[in-house]
Design a protein around this motif. Structure first.
Motif, PDB file in Angstrom:
ATOM      1  N   ALA A  27     171.613  42.266  12.031  1.00  0.00           N
ATOM      2  CA  ALA A  27     171.417  41.571  13.074  1.00  0.00           C
ATOM      3  C   ALA A  27     171.288  42.241  14.367  1.00  0.00           C
ATOM      4  O   ALA A  27     170.543  42.131  15.276  1.00  0.00           O
ATOM      5  CB  ALA A  27     172.164  40.376  13.115  1.00  0.00           C
ATOM      6  N   ARG A  28     172.192  43.261  14.500  1.00  0.00           N
ATOM      7  CA  ARG A  28     172.423  43.793  15.882  1.00  0.00           C
ATOM      8  C   ARG A  28     171.134  44.742  16.018  1.00  0.00           C
ATOM      9  O   ARG A  28     170.528  44.797  16.978  1.00  0.00           O
ATOM     10  CB  ARG A  28     173.844  44.847  15.861  1.00  0.00           C
ATOM     11  CG  ARG A  28     173.852  45.886  17.263  1.00  0.00           C
ATOM     12  CD  ARG A  28     174.848  46.553  17.331  1.00  0.00           C
ATOM     13  NE  ARG A  28     176.080  45.829  17.114  1.00  0.00           N
ATOM     14  CZ  ARG A  28     177.047  45.845  16.363  1.00  0.00           C
ATOM     15  NH1 ARG A  28     176.777  46.643  15.173  1.00  0.00           N
ATOM     16  NH2 ARG A  28     177.997  44.984  16.298  1.00  0.00           N
ATOM     17  N   TYR A  31     168.016  42.591  16.798  1.00  0.00           N
ATOM     18  CA  TYR A  31     167.983  42.092  18.361  1.00  0.00           C
ATOM     19  C   TYR A  31     168.016  43.183  19.245  1.00  0.00           C
ATOM     20  O   TYR A  31     167.102  43.049  20.030  1.00  0.00           O
ATOM     21  CB  TYR A  31     169.389  41.461  18.445  1.00  0.00           C
ATOM     22  CG  TYR A  31     169.305  40.399  19.799  1.00  0.00           C
ATOM     23  CD1 TYR A  31     169.105  39.484  20.018  1.00  0.00           C
ATOM     24  CD2 TYR A  31     169.822  41.324  20.891  1.00  0.00           C
ATOM     25  CE1 TYR A  31     168.770  38.524  21.256  1.00  0.00           C
ATOM     26  CE2 TYR A  31     169.870  40.604  22.159  1.00  0.00           C
ATOM     27  CZ  TYR A  31     169.446  39.271  22.219  1.00  0.00           C
ATOM     28  OH  TYR A  31     169.171  38.593  23.355  1.00  0.00           O
ATOM     29  N   GLU A  32     168.501  44.279  19.114  1.00  0.00           N
ATOM     30  CA  GLU A  32     168.368  45.525  19.999  1.00  0.00           C
ATOM     31  C   GLU A  32     167.025  46.263  19.868  1.00  0.00           C
ATOM     32  O   GLU A  32     166.480  46.578  20.960  1.00  0.00           O
ATOM     33  CB  GLU A  32     169.520  46.437  19.811  1.00  0.00           C
ATOM     34  CG  GLU A  32     170.695  45.788  20.215  1.00  0.00           C
ATOM     35  CD  GLU A  32     171.868  46.767  20.122  1.00  0.00           C
ATOM     36  OE1 GLU A  32     171.888  47.893  19.352  1.00  0.00           O
ATOM     37  OE2 GLU A  32     173.066  46.494  20.331  1.00  0.00           O
ATOM     38  N   PRO A  34     163.695  44.877  18.286  1.00  0.00           N
ATOM     39  CA  PRO A  34     162.639  44.083  17.890  1.00  0.00           C
ATOM     40  C   PRO A  34     161.337  44.795  17.382  1.00  0.00           C
ATOM     41  O   PRO A  34     160.955  45.593  18.132  1.00  0.00           O
ATOM     42  CB  PRO A  34     162.492  42.940  18.836  1.00  0.00           C
ATOM     43  CG  PRO A  34     162.662  43.554  20.040  1.00  0.00           C
ATOM     44  CD  PRO A  34     163.924  44.252  19.684  1.00  0.00           C
ATOM     45  N   GLU A  39     162.450  41.179  11.591  1.00  0.00           N
ATOM     46  CA  GLU A  39     162.885  40.230  12.579  1.00  0.00           C
ATOM     47  C   GLU A  39     163.870  39.116  11.882  1.00  0.00           C
ATOM     48  O   GLU A  39     163.529  38.930  10.924  1.00  0.00           O
ATOM     49  CB  GLU A  39     161.664  39.651  12.983  1.00  0.00           C
ATOM     50  CG  GLU A  39     160.756  40.313  14.052  1.00  0.00           C
ATOM     51  CD  GLU A  39     161.419  40.426  15.491  1.00  0.00           C
ATOM     52  OE1 GLU A  39     161.962  39.414  15.790  1.00  0.00           O
ATOM     53  OE2 GLU A  39     161.477  41.574  16.039  1.00  0.00           O
ATOM     54  N   ALA A  42     166.428  32.575  14.639  1.00  0.00           N
ATOM     55  CA  ALA A  42     167.564  31.701  14.786  1.00  0.00           C
ATOM     56  C   ALA A  42     168.095  30.882  13.386  1.00  0.00           C
ATOM     57  O   ALA A  42     169.078  30.933  12.839  1.00  0.00           O
ATOM     58  CB  ALA A  42     167.454  30.675  15.596  1.00  0.00           C
ATOM     59  N   LEU A  69     175.100  34.048  17.778  1.00  0.00           N
ATOM     60  CA  LEU A  69     173.982  34.964  17.464  1.00  0.00           C
ATOM     61  C   LEU A  69     172.816  34.212  17.131  1.00  0.00           C
ATOM     62  O   LEU A  69     171.797  34.506  17.681  1.00  0.00           O
ATOM     63  CB  LEU A  69     174.203  35.820  16.289  1.00  0.00           C
ATOM     64  CG  LEU A  69     173.415  36.831  15.467  1.00  0.00           C
ATOM     65  CD1 LEU A  69     173.184  37.891  16.604  1.00  0.00           C
ATOM     66  CD2 LEU A  69     173.867  37.474  14.280  1.00  0.00           C
ATOM     67  N   GLU A  70     173.224  32.959  16.737  1.00  0.00           N
ATOM     68  CA  GLU A  70     171.700  31.867  16.560  1.00  0.00           C
ATOM     69  C   GLU A  70     171.319  31.766  17.717  1.00  0.00           C
ATOM     70  O   GLU A  70     170.115  31.750  17.818  1.00  0.00           O
ATOM     71  CB  GLU A  70     172.315  30.799  15.833  1.00  0.00           C
ATOM     72  CG  GLU A  70     171.350  29.795  15.715  1.00  0.00           C
ATOM     73  CD  GLU A  70     171.777  28.473  14.788  1.00  0.00           C
ATOM     74  OE1 GLU A  70     170.991  27.680  14.478  1.00  0.00           O
ATOM     75  OE2 GLU A  70     173.153  28.295  14.911  1.00  0.00           O
ATOM     76  N   ALA A  72     171.654  33.508  20.793  1.00  0.00           N
ATOM     77  CA  ALA A  72     170.673  34.608  21.141  1.00  0.00           C
ATOM     78  C   ALA A  72     169.442  34.658  20.805  1.00  0.00           C
ATOM     79  O   ALA A  72     168.611  35.040  21.445  1.00  0.00           O
ATOM     80  CB  ALA A  72     171.740  35.709  21.129  1.00  0.00           C
ATOM     81  N   PHE A  73     169.284  34.640  19.510  1.00  0.00           N
ATOM     82  CA  PHE A  73     167.882  34.685  18.730  1.00  0.00           C
ATOM     83  C   PHE A  73     166.967  33.607  19.081  1.00  0.00           C
ATOM     84  O   PHE A  73     165.685  33.784  19.537  1.00  0.00           O
ATOM     85  CB  PHE A  73     167.941  34.840  17.289  1.00  0.00           C
ATOM     86  CG  PHE A  73     168.142  36.186  16.763  1.00  0.00           C
ATOM     87  CD1 PHE A  73     167.322  37.177  16.854  1.00  0.00           C
ATOM     88  CD2 PHE A  73     169.510  36.606  16.344  1.00  0.00           C
ATOM     89  CE1 PHE A  73     167.196  38.489  16.248  1.00  0.00           C
ATOM     90  CE2 PHE A  73     169.695  37.869  15.908  1.00  0.00           C
ATOM     91  CZ  PHE A  73     168.806  38.831  15.887  1.00  0.00           C
ATOM     92  N   ARG A  76     165.795  34.402  22.861  1.00  0.00           N
ATOM     93  CA  ARG A  76     164.823  35.291  22.874  1.00  0.00           C
ATOM     94  C   ARG A  76     163.545  34.704  22.519  1.00  0.00           C
ATOM     95  O   ARG A  76     162.473  34.976  23.228  1.00  0.00           O
ATOM     96  CB  ARG A  76     165.245  36.446  22.102  1.00  0.00           C
ATOM     97  CG  ARG A  76     164.164  37.821  22.072  1.00  0.00           C
ATOM     98  CD  ARG A  76     164.743  38.743  21.385  1.00  0.00           C
ATOM     99  NE  ARG A  76     164.637  38.717  20.070  1.00  0.00           N
ATOM    100  CZ  ARG A  76     164.912  39.590  19.131  1.00  0.00           C
ATOM    101  NH1 ARG A  76     165.632  40.758  19.493  1.00  0.00           N
ATOM    102  NH2 ARG A  76     164.807  39.381  17.872  1.00  0.00           N
TER     103      ARG A  76
END
Length: 184
Positions: A27-28, A31-32, A34, A39, A42, A69-70, A72-73, A76
């Motif tokens: 996941a990191r 996210y960092e 893409p 991919e 959420a 995390l959800e 954050a996605f 984005r």
């Protein structure tokens, strides 16, 4: 390597550490960077699950991190869409996705989802119907409802004749959370 999350006591059940570590590392990276790795959306984060093991990671700590995390996605995705298409287009997209939820809200209480098989249990119909009534009030009257409100819902278990099928309710509520996160 240091533990990512607090661990439960030796004989208590927690999430299997290796699975959680692997998931959060993936996941990191997603996210960092893409586009460089698979991919994640959420809803993919919401569907994450881990086996239980004695002495594993605290389920509450991991679940809380998954919730963050959800969000954050979701943020984005919303920001990327708005940048490309504008805020009005985003709101129209959310309205379109919410329309998929609406027909079930119009069904009579007790008939909104299928019942589980005869020998199975499911979520208490009355409690699920009450939750859907809150969702209807959100859509129709603008009453407050957050993704966290929906995420934190719990339902008693009932035998088939007083219950709804859990998997279908869970999938419906997952879509609801996705829409609420998009509107936040």
């Amino acid at each position: 390597m240091a533990d990512l999350f607090p661990r439960v006591r030796t004989f208590a059940l927690g999430y299997r550490m290796a699975e959680v570590d692997e998931y959060f590392n993936h996941a990191r990276a997603a996210y960092e960077q893409p586009g460089l790795s698979d991919e994640l959306a959420a809803i993919d984060v919401r569907r994450a699950s881990f086996d239980l093991k004695r002495g594993g990671y605290s389920t509450a700590a991991v679940d809380s991190a998954l919730d963050r995390l959800e969000v954050a996605f979701a943020v984005r995705v919303r920001e990327r869409f708005i940048k490309e298409h504008g805020h009005d287009a985003w709101m129209a997209e959310l309205a379109r996705r919410a329309q998929v939820l609406y027909p079930r809200l119009r069904r009579p209480a007790g008939e909104r989802f299928a019942a589980p098989g005869t020998l199975h249990t499911g979520y208490d119909r009355a409690e699920v119907d009450a939750a859907l009534d809150r969702l209807t009030a959100f859509f129709d009257q603008g009453r407050p409802l957050t993704a966290e409100d929906v995420r934190s819902l719990t339902f008693k278990r009932r035998r088939a004749w007083g219950a709804y099928e859990e998997r279908v309710v869970d999938a419906y509520l997952a879509r609801t959370v996705d829409i609420l996160l998009g509107a936040a």
